[in-house]
Design an enzyme around this catalytic site. Structure first.
Site, PDB file in Angstrom:
ATOM      1  CD  GLN A 168      -3.193  -4.554   6.798  1.00 29.13           C
ATOM      2  OE1 GLN A 168      -3.185  -3.579   6.056  1.00 29.13           O
ATOM      3  NE2 GLN A 168      -3.815  -5.677   6.478  1.00 29.13           N
ATOM      4  CE  LYS A 212      -3.718  -2.472   2.296  1.00 29.34           C
ATOM      5  NZ  LYS A 212      -4.316  -2.881   3.564  1.00 29.34           N
ATOM      6  CG  ASP A 226      -9.032  -0.295   5.447  1.00 30.56           C
ATOM      7  OD1 ASP A 226      -8.809  -0.532   4.254  1.00 30.56           O
ATOM      8  OD2 ASP A 226      -8.293  -0.665   6.381  1.00 30.56           O
TER       9      ASP A 226
END
Ligand code: NAD
Length: 292
Positions: free
Chosen positions: A96, A52, A119
């Site tokens: 994450q 990412k 997200d």
């Protein structure tokens, strides 16, 4: 049969994003800035976060990797989230998952400002998704919607069978495909591990989305001719012919299903690359929202 080439499509989108950033820079406007919080040293998470951050750099976004020890307390992590919520430099950020067991993932997800939740896991964003209101869509479903669009696949009135009901892929995808929108307007069946007559259902499907993590689960005898197949599964399967000793396999028995499909994603190179660009698209959007 046409391959839904996520690798190529994601390259095109990255190029578009790079151009958008360049234009902003030329006008003296802010560069989108994504922060990624990684707790501990889980191998998979390190790879995902690394990819990412790398993708951000390639398209000219700013990115910050915040790598924290897995001994961090829940309070400390909440304080970090709060700091990022209030940091005007950061347009969007992700924490994450999975997190170490002593940290409540729900609490952390809830603490993220929905306006920076690129997200799309915050209940506010999930609620907006259900209500068809503006917000951030989870990256993997958003990537699949983008593939439908870019390949101009008709979804209206089609029967879409989703296999797997995770909060990040299967469930949101079932909602998105049923919304009054394009892509959407499908008649959706959400199936999972307790579904009894799966083959009966998949045989009726015009569109099949699999997100279960079982290699070669969907076989040719389970699909009808002309089906559109999107395979989200990613499983490492031993392969001694590969340098690494394994290969990445999807949920679909690609060789046999491809013979009957009208469109199909390969694994790797299908849904996976689209997930990362979706996060980038969300970050650009976050910047636009937060600058207003
Ligand atoms: P998960 O692993 O959390 O859950 C699996 C789901 O599959 C459950 O809902 C379960 O009910 C269902 N399931 C299991 N066995 C089944 C069966 N026999 N019949 C029907 N349903 C069954 O789900 P996830 O997090 O969405 O991950 C699924 C797969 O997708 C994994 O391989 C994961 O690595 C992959 N994944 C890929 C991406 C990507 O970007 N390509 C993103 C997220 C997840």
């Amino acid at each position: 049969m046409q391959i839904l080439d996520g690798k190529e499509t994601s390259k095109t989108i990255r190029q578009e994003l790079a151009e958008a950033v360049q234009e902003r820079k030329e006008k003296g406007q802010k560069t989108p800035h994504l922060a990624a919080v990684l707790v501990g040293n889980d191998g998979g998470s390190l790879t995902y976060v690394g990819a990412k951050v790398k993708a951000c750099k390639e398209i000219g976004f700013e990115s910050t990797l915040i790598h924290l020890e897995d001994t961090i307390t829940e309070e400390e992590l909440l304080a970090k989230v709060n700091e990022l919520n209030n940091d005007k430099e950061i347009d969007g950020f992700i924490v994450q998952l999975p997190l170490p067991k002593h940290i409540d993932e729900k609490k952390i997800t809830l603490a993220i400002d929905p306006k920076k939740d690129v997200d799309g896991f915050h209940p506010t964003n999930l609620g907006n998704m259900v209500l068809n209101l503006p917000g951030f869509l989870p990256a993997t479903p958003a990537g699949m919607l983008e593939l439908f669009k870019r390949y101009e696949i008709e979804t209206s009135g089609k029967h879409c069978v989703v296999i797997g009901r995770s909060h990040i892929v299967g469930s949101p995808m079932s909602i998105l495909m049923g919304r009054s929108a394009y892509p959407g307007n499908s008649t959706v069946t959400l199936t999972h591990s307790r579904t009894k007559n799966l083959k009966e259902l998949t045989l009726q499907a015009d569109i099949i989305i699999t997100a279960i993590g079982k290699p070669n689960f969907l076989t040719a005898d389970m699909v009808k001719n002309g089906v559109v197949v999107m395979d989200v599964g990613i499983t490492r399967v031993e392969d001694t012919t590969k340098k690494k000793g394994y290969k990445i396999t999807g949920d679909v028995d690609f060789e046999s299903v491809a013979e009957k499909a009208s469109f199909i994603t390969p694994v790797p190179g299908g849904v996976g690359p689209m997930t990362i660009v979706s996060l980038m698209m969300n970050t650009l959007k976050a910047m636009e929202i937060n600058q207003r």
